[in-house]
Every structure is written in C-alpha cells, then in structure tokens.
Design a protein around this motif. Structure first.
Motif, PDB file in Angstrom:
ATOM      1  N   MET A 215       0.838  -1.190   0.000  1.00 28.43           N
ATOM      2  CA  MET A 215       0.000   0.000   0.000  1.00 28.43           C
ATOM      3  C   MET A 215       0.874   1.241   0.000  1.00 28.43           C
ATOM      4  SD  MET A 215      -1.266   0.298   3.976  1.00 28.43           S
ATOM      5  CE  MET A 215      -1.954   1.932   3.688  1.00 28.43           C
ATOM      6  N   CYS A 216       0.277   2.372  -0.135  1.00 33.08           N
ATOM      7  CA  CYS A 216       0.969   3.656   0.021  1.00 33.08           C
ATOM      8  C   CYS A 216      -0.009   4.597   0.702  1.00 33.08           C
ATOM      9  CB  CYS A 216       1.415   4.218  -1.317  1.00 33.08           C
ATOM     10  SG  CYS A 216       2.276   5.807  -1.190  1.00 33.08           S
ATOM     11  N   GLY A 217       0.235   4.914   1.987  1.00 30.23           N
ATOM     12  CA  GLY A 217      -0.681   5.730   2.747  1.00 30.23           C
ATOM     13  C   GLY A 217      -0.125   7.056   3.194  1.00 30.23           C
ATOM     14  N   ARG A 218       1.172   7.275   2.995  1.00 29.27           N
ATOM     15  CA  ARG A 218       1.818   8.552   3.297  1.00 29.27           C
ATOM     16  C   ARG A 218       3.014   8.721   2.366  1.00 29.27           C
ATOM     17  NH1 ARG A 218       0.887  10.320   8.600  1.00 29.27           N
ATOM     18  NH2 ARG A 218      -1.331   9.986   8.999  1.00 29.27           N
ATOM     19  N   TYR A 219       3.254   9.944   1.936  1.00 27.78           N
ATOM     20  CA  TYR A 219       4.458  10.206   1.159  1.00 27.78           C
ATOM     21  C   TYR A 219       4.855  11.658   1.315  1.00 27.78           C
ATOM     22  CZ  TYR A 219       1.734  12.276  -2.764  1.00 27.78           C
ATOM     23  OH  TYR A 219       0.934  13.051  -3.559  1.00 27.78           O
ATOM     24  N   ALA A 220       5.930  12.059   0.664  1.00 33.74           N
ATOM     25  CA  ALA A 220       6.427  13.424   0.770  1.00 33.74           C
ATOM     26  C   ALA A 220       6.795  13.942  -0.613  1.00 33.74           C
ATOM     27  CB  ALA A 220       7.652  13.481   1.692  1.00 33.74           C
ATOM     28  N   LEU A 221       6.681  15.256  -0.764  1.00 33.89           N
ATOM     29  CA  LEU A 221       7.160  15.939  -1.972  1.00 33.89           C
ATOM     30  C   LEU A 221       7.813  17.225  -1.509  1.00 33.89           C
ATOM     31  CD1 LEU A 221       7.390  16.084  -5.049  1.00 33.89           C
ATOM     32  CD2 LEU A 221       5.185  17.292  -5.074  1.00 33.89           C
ATOM     33  N   THR A 222       9.134  17.229  -1.499  1.00 35.16           N
ATOM     34  CA  THR A 222       9.874  18.358  -0.933  1.00 35.16           C
ATOM     35  C   THR A 222      10.709  19.093  -1.969  1.00 35.16           C
ATOM     36  OG1 THR A 222      11.695  16.880  -0.286  1.00 35.16           O
ATOM     37  CG2 THR A 222       9.944  17.247   1.321  1.00 35.16           C
ATOM     38  N   VAL A 223      10.617  18.690  -3.216  1.00 37.37           N
ATOM     39  CA  VAL A 223      11.371  19.348  -4.276  1.00 37.37           C
ATOM     40  C   VAL A 223      10.786  20.731  -4.549  1.00 37.37           C
ATOM     41  CG1 VAL A 223       9.929  18.457  -6.149  1.00 37.37           C
ATOM     42  CG2 VAL A 223      12.334  18.952  -6.583  1.00 37.37           C
ATOM     43  N   LYS A 224      11.611  21.639  -5.046  1.00 35.24           N
ATOM     44  CA  LYS A 224      11.116  22.955  -5.438  1.00 35.24           C
ATOM     45  C   LYS A 224      10.369  22.850  -6.767  1.00 35.24           C
ATOM     46  CE  LYS A 224      14.736  25.574  -3.073  1.00 35.24           C
ATOM     47  NZ  LYS A 224      15.849  26.551  -3.213  1.00 35.24           N
ATOM     48  N   PRO A 225       9.480  23.812  -7.047  1.00 38.26           N
ATOM     49  CA  PRO A 225       8.705  23.735  -8.291  1.00 38.26           C
ATOM     50  C   PRO A 225       9.569  23.573  -9.534  1.00 38.26           C
ATOM     51  CG  PRO A 225       7.765  25.399  -6.857  1.00 38.26           C
ATOM     52  CD  PRO A 225       9.032  24.941  -6.192  1.00 38.26           C
ATOM     53  N   GLU A 226      10.684  24.289  -9.591  1.00 39.05           N
ATOM     54  CA  GLU A 226      11.539  24.172 -10.780  1.00 39.05           C
ATOM     55  C   GLU A 226      12.151  22.780 -10.901  1.00 39.05           C
ATOM     56  OE1 GLU A 226      13.823  26.829  -7.758  1.00 39.05           O
ATOM     57  OE2 GLU A 226      11.740  26.504  -8.439  1.00 39.05           O
ATOM     58  N   GLY A 227      12.377  22.122  -9.760  1.00 40.28           N
ATOM     59  CA  GLY A 227      12.879  20.756  -9.793  1.00 40.28           C
ATOM     60  C   GLY A 227      11.852  19.795 -10.357  1.00 40.28           C
ATOM     61  N   LEU A 228      10.586  20.020 -10.009  1.00 37.91           N
ATOM     62  CA  LEU A 228       9.513  19.200 -10.555  1.00 37.91           C
ATOM     63  C   LEU A 228       9.368  19.429 -12.055  1.00 37.91           C
ATOM     64  CD1 LEU A 228       7.083  17.330 -10.286  1.00 37.91           C
ATOM     65  CD2 LEU A 228       5.719  19.301  -9.590  1.00 37.91           C
ATOM     66  N   GLU A 229       9.446  20.689 -12.460  1.00 39.86           N
ATOM     67  CA  GLU A 229       9.326  21.009 -13.888  1.00 39.86           C
ATOM     68  C   GLU A 229      10.416  20.323 -14.693  1.00 39.86           C
ATOM     69  OE1 GLU A 229       7.513  25.461 -12.931  1.00 39.86           O
ATOM     70  OE2 GLU A 229       9.481  25.239 -13.843  1.00 39.86           O
ATOM     71  N   GLU A 230      11.640  20.315 -14.153  1.00 35.20           N
ATOM     72  CA  GLU A 230      12.761  19.704 -14.872  1.00 35.20           C
ATOM     73  C   GLU A 230      12.647  18.181 -14.893  1.00 35.20           C
ATOM     74  OE1 GLU A 230      17.667  19.515 -14.726  1.00 35.20           O
ATOM     75  OE2 GLU A 230      16.561  20.727 -13.274  1.00 35.20           O
ATOM     76  N   ALA A 231      12.302  17.582 -13.755  1.00 30.63           N
ATOM     77  CA  ALA A 231      12.291  16.124 -13.650  1.00 30.63           C
ATOM     78  C   ALA A 231      11.186  15.488 -14.482  1.00 30.63           C
ATOM     79  CB  ALA A 231      12.149  15.704 -12.189  1.00 30.63           C
ATOM     80  N   LEU A 232      10.017  16.150 -14.570  1.00 30.41           N
ATOM     81  CA  LEU A 232       8.890  15.562 -15.273  1.00 30.41           C
ATOM     82  C   LEU A 232       8.494  16.338 -16.525  1.00 30.41           C
ATOM     83  CD1 LEU A 232       8.615  14.347 -12.262  1.00 30.41           C
ATOM     84  CD2 LEU A 232       6.304  13.801 -13.005  1.00 30.41           C
ATOM     85  N   ALA A 233       9.301  17.332 -16.910  1.00 30.61           N
ATOM     86  CA  ALA A 233       9.059  18.099 -18.137  1.00 30.61           C
ATOM     87  C   ALA A 233       7.642  18.645 -18.187  1.00 30.61           C
ATOM     88  CB  ALA A 233       9.342  17.246 -19.375  1.00 30.61           C
ATOM     89  N   VAL A 234       7.286  19.422 -17.171  1.00 30.67           N
ATOM     90  CA  VAL A 234       5.939  19.985 -17.125  1.00 30.67           C
ATOM     91  C   VAL A 234       5.968  21.486 -17.400  1.00 30.67           C
ATOM     92  CG1 VAL A 234       5.138  18.245 -15.501  1.00 30.67           C
ATOM     93  CG2 VAL A 234       6.012  20.408 -14.641  1.00 30.67           C
ATOM     94  N   ILE A 235       4.837  21.980 -17.853  1.00 27.79           N
ATOM     95  CA  ILE A 235       4.650  23.410 -18.065  1.00 27.79           C
ATOM     96  C   ILE A 235       4.305  24.051 -16.731  1.00 27.79           C
ATOM     97  CG2 ILE A 235       3.280  25.151 -19.273  1.00 27.79           C
ATOM     98  CD1 ILE A 235       2.611  22.912 -21.328  1.00 27.79           C
TER      99      ILE A 235
END
Length: 266
Positions: free
Chosen positions: A1-21
């Motif tokens: 299962m997955c009942g807890r997680y974290a996302l601590t990257v900065k927005p620009e890090g997310l944009e770069e890692a997943l190629a998002v607008i």
C-alpha cells in the motif's frame, strides 16, 4: 500500500524532472496524507505542432479516488490505492485506467513494518527514498466526480504492486514506479490502451530505494516538519518522539489519516 508520502522538491525541480509546463508555486510537504490535495502530472494537449513547450501539465486532486458513478461519497470507501493486478478490470478504476492515467511525483514514501502481536514490538516506520536523490513518479489514476448539484471534484489514487525483494522485509506492497523513459507511454491514453502499459506496473528495481528507519512522529498527520525524516536506530525509534523538543508522542501502528494542518480540500 501507500498511505503517506512526501514531496519536498522545489517547483523548478519538478518542472525539470517531469518536463511539465509551469508547476506553479507550492511548499515542501513532508507528510502528505489521505484526503489532502496532491499534485499529479497529466499529458497536455499540443495543438500547435511547432510548439516547443513540454507536453505535460500539473493538476491538483484530492487523494481519495471517487468513481464517476458514485452518488454519495459518504457511502463509498476511501480509495487511496488501486491494485495494479486488478485495476484494468475493476469497475472502480476501469475507466480511469483507459482515459485518465497520471503521474504522482514524490520525494519518497513512508511504510510501516508491523511485527507479530506476540512479539510485543511496536510497528516501525520507514522513510523510503530514492538512493540517487531527486524524485520518483508513482503511477496514478484520476477521476472527476460530480455531485447532484453540479459541483465537481478531481480525485486520484496511487497504483500499487507487489513489493520487490528489497522492500519485502517491511511490507508486501509498494507503489508502482514509472521510469522517466516510460512517462510518455504511461500518460498516452489516446494510443496506449491499459493492456499496452501493463508491463509498466511492476515492482521497482531492488536497488532504487534506501530504507531509513524514522520515529513514530510520522504516524500523526499534524507532524509536518522535516525532522520526521531524521534517521533513528530501530531500538530508539519507538521512543524518539518523546525526546525533549520533539513532537508529542504518536501511537505506534497505522498512521492517523485524519485531516491535519497541511492543505485540505474541505
């Protein structure tokens, strides 16, 4: 299962890692819990073939999937996870598997190792993070639920599969991890049918994650500060949250999934 997680990257890090607008602006979140809004990544329509903009966008959904045919959410169980082995055929997820597959970016996730009751040992929380740092992308599903009064709510679930050999000592399930080279295929719901992406819903490589024992402070959704990821020895972890200056003790065992001070849709 997955009942807890974290996302601590900065927005620009997310944009770069997943190629998002333009991922927008969002704070680091160390203890994301059910019913809270979560960031998902979807395929974006590219109407101009000359455009060089990335083909993905972010959306905010409630973590807790509601199929479109549900009439009263209060009478329907909270679907945090969807089993990869049955999601293609299960009525709750079948339409989303065909039309609304998403990526759920994460810096890592938490899982609890539960000992047999007769051992007398408390459950042990682990912070499970990629060895190389950065973020991973869980396979996810999205659905928009409409109420009788016409209001709408976007909801989502995280796909899980059997644990790999490295994870098995903690739990028998783990989130589906979509590799970067497979992002486009997973998100392509126009040409890739569910059976075409079934090969992506498998356990992650055994060497992908580090497994860090942490205190039971993570059990309580109100604890949202970075120190919940501080490593502890297994013998100390059951008492770590009672040390002076730390969070108040949290009960050992399953996490408290109630609403907390992090973002809430309600």
């Amino acid at each position: 299962m997955c009942g807890r997680y974290a996302l601590t990257v900065k927005p620009e890090g997310l944009e770069e890692a997943l190629a998002v607008i333009d991922a927008g602006d969002f704070p680091p979140r160390y203890n994301i819990a059910p019913t809270q809004p979560i960031i998902v990544v979807t395929a974006a329509d590219r109407t101009d073939p000359r455009s060089n903009t990335p083909p993905r966008r972010t959306a905010l959904v409630r973590w807790g999937f509601l199929p479109g045919w549900v009439k009263d959410p209060n009478d329907f169980p909270l679907l945090l996870n969807a089993r990869a082995e049955t999601a293609i055929e299960k009525a709750s997820f079948r339409a989303a598997m065909r039309h609304r597959r998403v990526l759920v970016p994460a810096s890592g996730f938490y899982e609890w190792r539960r000992h047999p009751k007769e051992s007398g040992l408390p459950s042990q929380a682990y912070w499970i993070r990629p060895k190389s740092g950065g973020i991973v992308a869980f396979g996810g599903l999205m659905e928009t639920w409409a109420s009788a009064d016409g209001s709408e709510m976007d909801t989502g679930a995280i796909l899980t599969t059997r644990a790999n050999a490295a994870m098995a000592f903690i739990h028998d399930r783990m989130p589906v991890i979509i590799r970067p080279e497979d992002f486009s295929r997973w998100l392509d719901c126009k040409t890739q049918e569910p059976r075409d992406v079934a090969d992506l819903m498998v356990p992650a490589d055994d060497d992908l994650f580090d497994f860090v024992p942490v205190s039971d402070a993570v059990n309580k959704v109100a604890n949202t500060t970075p120190d919940i990821q501080t490593p502890v020895s297994v013998t100390e972890s059951a008492h770590a949250s009672t040390k002076p200056g730390r969070n108040k003790p949290a009960p050992a065992g399953p996490p408290d999934d109630g609403d907390g001070p992090q973002l809430s849709l309600f």
